[in-house]
Design a protein around this motif. Structure first.
Motif, PDB file in Angstrom:
ATOM      1  N   PHE A   3      19.372  34.937  -2.687  1.00 48.25           N
ATOM      2  CA  PHE A   3      19.773  33.675  -2.067  1.00 48.25           C
ATOM      3  C   PHE A   3      20.316  32.699  -3.097  1.00 48.25           C
ATOM      4  O   PHE A   3      21.475  32.341  -3.089  1.00 48.25           O
ATOM      5  CB  PHE A   3      18.601  33.067  -1.296  1.00 48.25           C
ATOM      6  CG  PHE A   3      18.973  31.854  -0.497  1.00 48.25           C
ATOM      7  CD1 PHE A   3      20.013  31.902   0.419  1.00 48.25           C
ATOM      8  CD2 PHE A   3      18.307  30.661  -0.665  1.00 48.25           C
ATOM      9  CE1 PHE A   3      20.374  30.779   1.150  1.00 48.25           C
ATOM     10  CE2 PHE A   3      18.654  29.537   0.062  1.00 48.25           C
ATOM     11  CZ  PHE A   3      19.691  29.599   0.966  1.00 48.25           C
TER      12      PHE A   3
ATOM     13  N   MET B 183      18.929  31.845   7.692  1.00 48.63           N
ATOM     14  CA  MET B 183      17.689  32.223   7.020  1.00 48.63           C
ATOM     15  C   MET B 183      16.636  32.721   8.001  1.00 48.63           C
ATOM     16  O   MET B 183      15.695  33.395   7.602  1.00 48.63           O
ATOM     17  CB  MET B 183      17.155  31.029   6.237  1.00 48.63           C
ATOM     18  CG  MET B 183      17.924  30.731   4.968  1.00 48.63           C
ATOM     19  SD  MET B 183      17.726  32.015   3.731  1.00 48.63           S
ATOM     20  CE  MET B 183      16.021  31.694   3.235  1.00 48.63           C
TER      21      MET B 183
ATOM     22  N   LYS C 292      19.251  22.521  -0.502  1.00 47.51           N
ATOM     23  CA  LYS C 292      20.684  22.820  -0.560  1.00 47.51           C
ATOM     24  C   LYS C 292      21.430  22.111   0.566  1.00 47.51           C
ATOM     25  O   LYS C 292      22.461  21.472   0.347  1.00 47.51           O
ATOM     26  CB  LYS C 292      20.923  24.326  -0.468  1.00 47.51           C
ATOM     27  CG  LYS C 292      22.405  24.725  -0.499  1.00 47.51           C
ATOM     28  CD  LYS C 292      22.552  26.239  -0.386  1.00 47.51           C
ATOM     29  CE  LYS C 292      24.023  26.639  -0.523  1.00 47.51           C
ATOM     30  NZ  LYS C 292      24.884  26.064   0.527  1.00 47.51           N
ATOM     31  N   GLU C 293      20.918  22.196   1.759  1.00 51.37           N
ATOM     32  CA  GLU C 293      21.586  21.602   2.927  1.00 51.37           C
ATOM     33  C   GLU C 293      21.634  20.088   2.825  1.00 51.37           C
ATOM     34  O   GLU C 293      22.637  19.460   3.170  1.00 51.37           O
ATOM     35  CB  GLU C 293      20.851  22.024   4.195  1.00 51.37           C
ATOM     36  CG  GLU C 293      21.487  21.545   5.477  1.00 51.37           C
ATOM     37  CD  GLU C 293      20.721  22.038   6.700  1.00 51.37           C
ATOM     38  OE1 GLU C 293      19.839  21.302   7.193  1.00 51.37           O
ATOM     39  OE2 GLU C 293      20.987  23.166   7.152  1.00 51.37           O
TER      40      GLU C 293
ATOM     41  N   ASP D  81      24.012  33.643   6.425  1.00 51.44           N
ATOM     42  CA  ASP D  81      23.890  32.198   6.505  1.00 51.44           C
ATOM     43  C   ASP D  81      22.626  31.764   7.231  1.00 51.44           C
ATOM     44  O   ASP D  81      22.127  30.669   7.023  1.00 51.44           O
ATOM     45  CB  ASP D  81      25.113  31.609   7.222  1.00 51.44           C
ATOM     46  CG  ASP D  81      26.401  31.885   6.467  1.00 51.44           C
ATOM     47  OD1 ASP D  81      26.329  32.000   5.228  1.00 51.44           O
ATOM     48  OD2 ASP D  81      27.457  32.003   7.110  1.00 51.44           O
TER      49      ASP D  81
ATOM     50  N   ARG E  94      16.489  26.233   1.025  1.00 46.78           N
ATOM     51  CA  ARG E  94      17.533  26.046   2.035  1.00 46.78           C
ATOM     52  C   ARG E  94      17.699  24.568   2.380  1.00 46.78           C
ATOM     53  O   ARG E  94      18.821  24.058   2.476  1.00 46.78           O
ATOM     54  CB  ARG E  94      17.198  26.847   3.295  1.00 46.78           C
ATOM     55  CG  ARG E  94      18.338  26.909   4.316  1.00 46.78           C
ATOM     56  CD  ARG E  94      17.834  27.322   5.683  1.00 46.78           C
ATOM     57  NE  ARG E  94      17.002  26.286   6.281  1.00 46.78           N
ATOM     58  CZ  ARG E  94      17.471  25.205   6.890  1.00 46.78           C
ATOM     59  NH1 ARG E  94      18.779  24.990   6.976  1.00 46.78           N
ATOM     60  NH2 ARG E  94      16.649  24.314   7.409  1.00 46.78           N
ATOM     61  N   GLN E  95      16.582  23.865   2.565  1.00 48.42           N
ATOM     62  CA  GLN E  95      16.664  22.465   2.969  1.00 48.42           C
ATOM     63  C   GLN E  95      17.193  21.581   1.838  1.00 48.42           C
ATOM     64  O   GLN E  95      17.977  20.656   2.091  1.00 48.42           O
ATOM     65  CB  GLN E  95      15.300  21.978   3.464  1.00 48.42           C
ATOM     66  CG  GLN E  95      14.908  22.594   4.804  1.00 48.42           C
ATOM     67  CD  GLN E  95      13.731  21.893   5.456  1.00 48.42           C
ATOM     68  OE1 GLN E  95      13.436  20.728   5.179  1.00 48.42           O
ATOM     69  NE2 GLN E  95      13.037  22.603   6.347  1.00 48.42           N
TER      70      GLN E  95
ATOM     71  N   HIS F 247      11.676  29.921   0.309  1.00 47.72           N
ATOM     72  CA  HIS F 247      13.041  30.110   0.808  1.00 47.72           C
ATOM     73  C   HIS F 247      13.497  28.907   1.619  1.00 47.72           C
ATOM     74  O   HIS F 247      14.614  28.412   1.473  1.00 47.72           O
ATOM     75  CB  HIS F 247      13.135  31.353   1.689  1.00 47.72           C
ATOM     76  CG  HIS F 247      12.645  32.601   1.034  1.00 47.72           C
ATOM     77  ND1 HIS F 247      12.089  33.635   1.750  1.00 47.72           N
ATOM     78  CD2 HIS F 247      12.620  32.969  -0.258  1.00 47.72           C
ATOM     79  CE1 HIS F 247      11.741  34.587   0.905  1.00 47.72           C
ATOM     80  NE2 HIS F 247      12.045  34.215  -0.306  1.00 47.72           N
ATOM     81  N   GLU F 248      12.591  28.429   2.492  1.00 51.34           N
ATOM     82  CA  GLU F 248      12.963  27.313   3.359  1.00 51.34           C
ATOM     83  C   GLU F 248      13.115  26.030   2.556  1.00 51.34           C
ATOM     84  O   GLU F 248      13.997  25.207   2.842  1.00 51.34           O
ATOM     85  CB  GLU F 248      11.923  27.130   4.469  1.00 51.34           C
ATOM     86  CG  GLU F 248      12.223  26.001   5.442  1.00 51.34           C
ATOM     87  CD  GLU F 248      13.545  26.160   6.185  1.00 51.34           C
ATOM     88  OE1 GLU F 248      14.079  25.128   6.657  1.00 51.34           O
ATOM     89  OE2 GLU F 248      14.052  27.298   6.301  1.00 51.34           O
TER      90      GLU F 248
ATOM     91  N   ARG G 152       9.866  25.851   9.243  1.00 50.09           N
ATOM     92  CA  ARG G 152      10.945  24.869   9.115  1.00 50.09           C
ATOM     93  C   ARG G 152      10.471  23.432   9.358  1.00 50.09           C
ATOM     94  O   ARG G 152      10.704  22.562   8.507  1.00 50.09           O
ATOM     95  CB  ARG G 152      12.097  25.245  10.056  1.00 50.09           C
ATOM     96  CG  ARG G 152      13.296  24.305   9.967  1.00 50.09           C
ATOM     97  CD  ARG G 152      14.571  24.997  10.399  1.00 50.09           C
ATOM     98  NE  ARG G 152      14.897  26.111   9.512  1.00 50.09           N
ATOM     99  CZ  ARG G 152      15.905  26.958   9.721  1.00 50.09           C
ATOM    100  NH1 ARG G 152      16.662  26.830  10.777  1.00 50.09           N
ATOM    101  NH2 ARG G 152      16.137  27.935   8.867  1.00 50.09           N
TER     102      ARG G 152
END
Length: 552
Positions: A379, A275, A338-339, A273, A335-336, A331-332, A305
């Protein structure tokens, strides 16, 4: 001579007789043990730290005498076995890479092996360790995702440095450095695939596949056989998506080396979970393979980030990193998005579609590309548009990098680049010695090189590749799109670059800047950099006949 000194000198003599090299044993000065995890982190950063004491003798796996190579901690001061046990456990807890603690007072002895979290194997009356002893003591029960450890930065850094600097370099099968790194990467891909599978709730209680197999007398062989089979399966599944044409479905390391790699990695959660852990793992690995003189400076996660946050990327954006390295910005971004937009697992199909449709990355480095693809698959996919090739030398795309030509090329623009992205985010290589030649700048129609040539005899001049990337990012963008790019501060404040504001006029408007402390890249260089955010405010196109520019 004090009694403990007599014991120490006796033990040192016996260790040398067993084959330990003198330069792999340290007792002058005695090794300082950090007091707390915070002190351990301070030590790894080269700062002053508080100590819990000093080890009477330390044995290393190589001649570096660095913490990542630590093998055995010896203690002789404690008067009895009870005190020796307590001291060894305290020291072993603060030295993540030590495999064994050994205490003796000359007549009694105690060996303590690390097994897993709060698991110790004690052997009273143990003989002294030999240099080629297998100090591994697997956990008493097979590991599951639930029992794998989330490593600290220090633990993970040390483990990966040990693999790169100590383990694979001794392999007798893969003797070239590039071969060693490729094979190590392939083992790590098996670990990554393992983590992706067992992190799913329905599999989290099952014994993980990536682990030590066999008993005391056949662990090396059985473990190597199991991991080779797992890699063969992974290769068959991902051959056309991750691997190069020259790759094969065999790990070309000896059984002993492969076993040692598994020992170091099997206890950790690398993919999960968080990253940060994922990014750190592969950035450390890649940093060990990079040459800082090449100008390739990996972007720390603590920088990535906030930079991605500042760009306010949404699922409506199409994003490219034209110098993606190991894909950290991609990747980041994933992630962002998705979040912020698809946190519910029921909407996972949306993030998969976004990744496959809208995320792009290019890089010259084959290891970086392979890592980026593997991580994106593990991922939320998004590996489809990760391409290997020289991004900025556009004039070579058709002949040398047909995938770049197909995905990013355009016949409608004189410079040959399609304006298909709303966001470019990148940390390009930079440095005074890393430049694009005047001939390449001319062939690629880089107007920024012409701007730098103002007042000089040549129409184009050799120019730092970071500035070439700035124009390349501008070309990739649609009007109204934004670029986030890490560049040296000197480009925007030095008299030598006084021509740059004129070149930016009509093209890019500065919309923001994130200050990056010099310490962020101190492992690689001391250049002061910032993350600059520009908006593409207009399109100046090249007239192919006159090479002059005009507004579209």
């Amino acid at each position: 001579m004090k009694p403990e000194e007599v014991v120490r000198q006796t033990v040192i003599a016996k260790l040398e007789a067993l084959g330990w090299q003198t330069d792999r044993l340290q007792w002058k000065p005695e090794w300082q043990i950090p007091s707390t995890p915070h002190d351990l982190s301070k030590r790894e950063r080269g700062q002053k730290y508080s100590t819990a004491g000093s080890a009477d003798l330390v044995a290393f796996a190589d001649n570096s005498r660095q913490s990542y190579a630590m093998q055995v901690i010896f203690e002789f001061k404690a008067p009895d076995i009870s005190a020796g046990r307590e001291q060894l456990m305290r020291y072993l807890s603060m030295e993540p890479m030590a495999k064994l603690g050994y205490w003796t007072n000359g007549s009694q002895s105690l060996a303590i092996y690390k097994q897993h979290i709060n698991e110790w194997l004690e052997v009273e009356g143990a003989a002294l360790p030999q240099p080629d002893d297998d100090l591994t003591r697997p956990p008493s029960a097979p590991l599951t995702w639930k029992t794998l450890r989330l490593p600290t930065d220090v633990e993970l850094t040390a483990a990966l440095k040990r693999l790169v600097a100590t383990v694979v370099v001794q392999d007798s099968r893969a003797t070239r450095r590039e071969d060693q790194l490729r094979e190590l990467l392939h083992v790590m891909l098996v670990k990554l695939d393992n983590d992706a599978f067992y992190s799913l709730p329905k599999h989290s209680h099952e014994p993980v596949r990536f682990r030590v197999y066999g008993g005391e007398h056949n662990r090396i062989q059985k473990t190597a056989e199991a991991i080779r089979k797992q890699f063969k399966d992974y290769f068959a599944k991902q051959q056309n998506r991750v691997f190069n044409q020259d790759d094969q479905d065999e790990i070309k390391l000896t059984d002993a080396t492969l076993y040692r790699v598994v020992v170091e990695l099997s206890q950790f959660r690398i993919l999960g979970d968080d990253m940060d852990v994922l990014s750190k793992a592969f950035q450390v690995f890649r940093a060990s393979a990079l040459k800082s003189g090449e100008g390739q400076f990996l972007t720390p996660q603590r920088v990535i980030r906030p930079c991605v946050m500042a760009l306010e990327i949404t699922s409506e954006d199409s994003v490219i990193d034209p110098a993606c390295g190991t894909g950290s910005f991609l990747h980041e971004t994933l992630r962002q998005v998705k979040e912020n937009e698809f946190p519910d697992e029921a909407e996972s199909y949306r993030i998969v579609k976004y990744a496959n449709d809208n995320l792009y990355g290019t890089d010259m480095d084959s290891i970086g590309i392979k890592l980026t693809k593997a991580l994106m698959i593990a991922f939320r996919d998004g590996s489809t548009h990760v391409l290997q090739g020289d991004s900025v030398r556009v004039h070579n795309w058709a002949s040398s990098f047909p995938q770049l030509q197909s995905e990013l090329g355009s016949k409608h623009h004189p410079d040959g680049v399609a304006r298909k992205f709303t966001v470019v985010v990148t940390n390009p290589p930079f440095g005074e010695s890393l430049k694009v030649s005047a001939a390449d700048a001319r062939a690629g129609k880089y107007t920024i090189s012409k701007a730098a040539a103002a007042g000089k005899k040549s129409e184009y001049v050799e120019l730092e590749i970071g500035l070439i990337f700035l124009e390349h990012a501008y070309r990739l963008l649609q009007v109204g799109g934004r670029v986030g790019i890490i560049l040296p501060e000197t480009y925007f404040f030095s008299f030598s670059y006084r021509w740059l504001p004129d070149w930016l006029e009509g093209r890019l408007k500065l919309r923001g800047m994130v200050n990056i402390p010099m310490e962020a890249f101190e492992e690689f260089c001391r250049a002061k950099t910032n993350f600059y955010i520009f908006e593409k405010i207009g399109e100046l196109v090249i007239d192919q006949e006159t090479t002059e520019e005009k507004a579209r």
